[in-house]
Design an enzyme around this catalytic site. Structure first.
Site, mmCIF file in Angstrom:
data_model
loop_
_atom_site.group_PDB
_atom_site.id
_atom_site.type_symbol
_atom_site.label_atom_id
_atom_site.label_comp_id
_atom_site.label_asym_id
_atom_site.label_seq_id
_atom_site.Cartn_x
_atom_site.Cartn_y
_atom_site.Cartn_z
ATOM 1 N N GLU A 213 -1.121 6.391 3.607
ATOM 2 C CA GLU A 213 -1.261 4.997 3.300
ATOM 3 C C GLU A 213 -0.873 4.576 4.573
ATOM 4 O O GLU A 213 0.175 4.882 5.237
ATOM 5 C CB GLU A 213 -0.279 4.632 2.150
ATOM 6 C CG GLU A 213 -0.466 3.087 2.016
ATOM 7 C CD GLU A 213 0.058 2.351 0.703
ATOM 8 O OE1 GLU A 213 0.790 3.083 0.038
ATOM 9 O OE2 GLU A 213 -0.391 1.192 0.458
ATOM 10 N N CYS A 406 -1.082 0.763 -2.667
ATOM 11 C CA CYS A 406 -1.363 -0.761 -2.637
ATOM 12 C C CYS A 406 -2.265 -1.512 -1.441
ATOM 13 O O CYS A 406 -2.727 -2.507 -1.864
ATOM 14 C CB CYS A 406 0.065 -1.625 -2.805
ATOM 15 S SG CYS A 406 0.875 -1.208 -4.530
ATOM 16 N N ASN A 545 -5.834 1.476 -8.089
ATOM 17 C CA ASN A 545 -4.663 2.415 -7.627
ATOM 18 C C ASN A 545 -3.511 1.904 -8.594
ATOM 19 O O ASN A 545 -3.356 0.665 -8.436
ATOM 20 C CB ASN A 545 -4.213 1.861 -6.259
ATOM 21 C CG ASN A 545 -3.073 2.223 -5.687
ATOM 22 O OD1 ASN A 545 -2.574 3.633 -5.715
ATOM 23 N ND2 ASN A 545 -1.953 1.473 -5.552
ATOM 24 N N GLU A 546 -2.961 2.479 -9.471
ATOM 25 C CA GLU A 546 -2.088 2.075 -10.559
ATOM 26 C C GLU A 546 -2.180 0.638 -10.859
ATOM 27 O O GLU A 546 -0.806 -0.030 -10.681
ATOM 28 C CB GLU A 546 -0.689 2.560 -9.895
ATOM 29 C CG GLU A 546 -0.096 2.043 -8.658
ATOM 30 C CD GLU A 546 1.336 2.151 -8.130
ATOM 31 O OE1 GLU A 546 1.577 3.285 -8.136
ATOM 32 O OE2 GLU A 546 1.794 1.324 -7.837
#
Ligand code: AHR
Length: 815
Positions: A213, A406, A545-546
């Site tokens: 990330e 994120c 994503n989550e």
């Protein structure tokens, strides 16, 4: 008067609280308790979340489990920004519903429901008109003491669940830091291991990968080898409050005016450039890189820049004091022209500068001022820092997930990552702010990610937004802000309306760009033009994503998943089940995965050492058939040896369950010292050093010793002394076979302060004649720095192995 109330009167009194329905349940096992009780929602402060009170008679109210929090607001930015006002319970279709306001001003109401007062559905936040919101607020305030009638068993079970939760929280506080004292009297520790070569099962050949990330300056200023910071003069306050187009640059000397201009830029996606109005030469425009530019004596560097104007500029690489280590001269012309050269540096500088100095009076425009070491990973131009990339390659990852995290779903709908903004010529790419509060040049874009995967023999696993931004977004809304609209409206991308249909097309385009035939597909031709005529052979695509898995998410995920599956049944879509190993998103996410028959879902958890010690059987409890797990982000909370050993214990559990868990990746991967937004991380670095953590070495040993068949083995732990049950939790094994080499791989953790003797018996499967033994260990579980694992060759396979204190050891038995 109150004492004389009958039950009927109490119910009548309770009617004042507005309840009209009840939830039925069995009356058995109730002792001398009523069939049902009143329950109402309470909260002290907006940031506190909600607790419950119950009453038998509607008059005397007690806190359920001393005010244990049963529900928190998920609306808004991180932490204290998430607020709850006037939670009110009601009953609808046999379920308890809770509604609350998320702010006195934002015209949205939170809604959720539950069957057991414990597990609440992921929250939805319908948007109300001003009038409807005012009416709703008035109603919530008026109903703030409203109670619902629930079966007593619901309350009873809730209390049991809360108690179990407290018990697990106590387990999570367990760690290894007091183990020297705790296991002081432990003696004669043995772990007999008997491997049964006839008992095997296939496990995923892709169990160990990496999660990349762009967080902690992992891309720009990190893995991406560009040495000039803000090369495109596109920094701005959206990136970080104080940043401007001049950040990282400074003008020294007189006789020159320096401004940022936007007229006739190099490209519309790169609108800002530097303009120098030189009245008398002598002034210098210097770039300080990221914490300086590291230059190495004798090494070559690729310098390039776009210039426009009339006259000559000197470009020098200097040390901090200004001494020249390399120099060249470029001539500007009336059109934007790229100037390039390779410079050889004489002398080293940890904190160097790139200095541009016009040598004639005149006007100069500058953009895309870039400096790369020639010596990048695999020598690629626009490439990756070799030392960092080699550390990643050494993990032997079977896949690489990118670009987040994120970062993928972004800070607000406008910041959702669009992969196509990251390919093409560097000056045509669209830079953007990063949810982690800095700038993405997108120089490390999808082409470079795919190329890196190919270079290290890993499958690419892009993970893109499900059409919703990060639920903690701070821009363009208040955390929750819905998703990309279905119809054209407020949002645009590339000058066109951004809708779910256009966003689905982006995902389909990615597949075509990566896998299409360059002779027939325009998108694939772009890939070929960039240097890769052959398809990249993309097999996996993560969507989401989550996220918070409310209706806004589910509708969008289903649309994208179905769209991708229809057009590309060959692609495996990876879904998501939220940010935790339990709770609403996890439970409802798994339910959704089962309903939609998803192939793989992405689990995330960052848990303390105690969780890993006490949950080694976490996946032993999973269903063997159906949706598989990608453990996409996980770590224990720290970089001490105890964390690495806890992770090694978990890895043994992952391998044992490699029929259910198909992929895993530790997160985050990289962190630049002085620029971390998240700790712990796997690898820390600065401009000249790479610092692997104990956690890195464990992942490396696991990745380099992956198998594809799990071999069952029986273990027997014995020891003399106290605390032997807790001691047994600290020793574990995993046995796998690697089909390619034929090696039998035994991974062993001894997280005890004592050596453990491990008699080894292997039944069946023929003879093993020699072995390599790789060991990671340290002096204490609180070691933050440990030596790299050591590998020894053994010309025989010993009948008994000694596992050193606090160690992770991998035996590789060979024929
Ligand atoms: O790994 C860091 C962050 O943790 C990721 O961006 C996010 O997915 C998770 O919350």
């Amino acid at each position: 008067m109150i004492r004389k109330l009958t039950m009927a009167a109490a119910l009548l009194a309770a009617g004042l609280f507005g309840a009209t329905e009840s939830v039925n349940a069995s009356t058995l096992g109730q002792g001398n308790h009523p069939d049902s009780v009143w329950v109402r929602a309470r909260n002290q402060k907006p940031t506190d979340g909600m607790y419950l009170e119950y009453s038998v008679d509607g008059r005397t109210w007690n806190k359920v489990c001393q005010g244990y929090k049963v529900l928190s607001s998920d609306f808004g930015e991180w932490g204290a920004q998430k607020k709850m006002y006037y939670p009110v319970l009601s009953v609808e279709n046999g379920k308890v519903r809770c509604e609350f306001a998320v702010s006195p001003k934002i015209h949205q109401i939170a809604r959720t429901e539950t069957e057991d007062l414990w597990l609440w559905k992921p929250q939805d936040y319908p948007v109300l008109s001003q009038e409807a919101f005012a009416a709703k607020m008035a109603q919530l305030k008026a109903d703030s003491l409203k109670a619902v009638r629930v079966a007593y068993s619901v309350l009873n079970n809730l209390e049991k669940k809360m108690e179990a939760h407290r018990y697990r929280a106590r387990q999570e506080r367990d760690n290894m830091r007091g183990d020297d004292a705790k296991f002081k009297d432990l003696d004669s520790v043995r772990y007999e291991l008997t491997v049964d070569m006839t008992q095997k099962k296939a496990i995923s050949p892709m169990l160990f990968g990496i999660f990349f990330e762009d967080i902690n300056y992992a891309a720009d200023g990190g893995l991406y080898a560009e040495l000039v910071q803000n090369r495109d003069f596109e920094y701005n306050k959206n990136d970080a409050g104080k940043w401007t187009a001049k950040t990282s640059w400074s003008l020294q000397g007189d006789g020159t005016d320096w401004s940022i201009r936007t007229e006739q830029p190099l490209h519309a996606n790169n609108p800002h450039y530097s303009h120098l109005e030189v009245k008398a030469p002598g002034a210098q425009l210097a770039n300080e890189g990221w914490d300086g530019i590291a230059l190495e004596d004798g090494k070559k560097y690729r310098l390039s820049m776009f210039l426009r104007g009339k006259g000559k500029v000197k470009v020098r690489l200097t040390n901090k004091e200004g001494a020249t280590l390399a120099m060249t001269t470029f001539s500007a012309s009336s059109k934007w022209t790229q100037q390039k050269t390779v410079l050889k540096v004489s002398g080293s500088a940890a904190d160097g500068r790139l200095v541009v100095e016009p040598v004639e009076a005149g006007q100069y425009d500058l953009d895309m001022v870039s400096l790369f070491p020639v010596d990048t990973y695999k020598g690629r131009e626009n490439g990756l820092r070799r030392d960092l990339a080699e550390k990643l390659a050494n993990l032997r990852p079977q896949f690489v997930r990118f670009p987040g995290g994120c970062m993928s779903h972004g800070n607000g709908i406008d910041n959702i990552y669009h992969w196509q903004a990251t390919v093409g010529e560097l000056w045509e790419r669209q830079p953007d702010f990063n949810i982690w509060h800095y700038h993405q040049t997108r120089g490390l874009g999808f082409y470079e990610y795919f190329q890196f995967c190919e270079d290290i023999g890993a499958e690419p696993l892009p993970v893109l937004s499900a059409g919703v931004p990060c639920q903690n977004s701070s821009r363009g809304g208040h955390g929750q802000q819905g998703g990309i609209p279905w119809e054209a409206g407020r949002y645009t991308y590339n000058g066109k309306p951004l809708t779910m249909a256009s966003y689905l097309q982006e995902l389909l385009d990615l597949i075509e760009w990566a896998n299409g035939d360059a002779a027939t597909s325009k998108l694939a031709a772009l890939r070929a033009k960039a240097g890769h005529p052959k398809p990249f052979n993309l097999k996996y695509l993560g969507i989401g994503n989550e996220d918070l898995l409310g209706d806004v998410f589910n509708e969008r995920f289903d649309y994208l998943n179905e769209g991708v599956k229809k057009a590309h049944p060959e692609i495996t879509v990876v879904g998501t089940v939220g940010p935790f190993w339990e709770g609403s998103d996890y439970e409802y996410g798994w339910q959704h995965a089962a309903e939609k028959n998803l192939s793989i879902v992405d689990e995330h958890y960052y848990n303390p050492v105690g969780w890993y010690l006490h949950n080694q059987d976490f996946y032993d409890k999973y269903k063997r058939e159906g949706t598989k797990v990608y453990l996409g982000e996980w770590a224990s909370k720290g970089n001490l040896l105890e964390n690495a050993l806890a992770e090694a214990l978990h890895i043994n559990g992952l391998e044992r369950n490699g029929d259910v868990v198909c992929m895993s990746s530790y997160a985050p991967l990289l962190a630049k010292e002085g620029h971390t937004q998240w700790n712990p991380d796997m690898i820390y670095f600065n401009n000249t050093e790479v610092k692997p953590t104990p956690n890195y070495y464990v992942q490396m040993m696991a990745g380099q010793n992956a198998g594809d068949e799990y071999v069952y083995a029986e273990s027997k732990f014995t020891a003399k002394g106290r605390e032997t049950a807790d001691a047994a939790l600290r020793v574990s094994h995993s046995v796998t076979l690697d089909k390619e080499t034929g090696d039998l791989i035994i991974k062993l953790v001894n997280a005890l302060p004592q050596s453990t003797v491990m008699p080894l018996t292997i039944n069946g499967g023929g003879a093993w004649t020699r072995a390599t033994v790789t060991t990671l260990t340290g002096h204490s579980v609180t070691d933050r720095e440990v030596a790299a694992p050591v590998t020894e060759e053994m010309s025989t396979v010993p009948a008994s192995v000694v596992l050193p204190p606090y160690s992770y050891r991998v035996l590789r038995l060979k024929r």
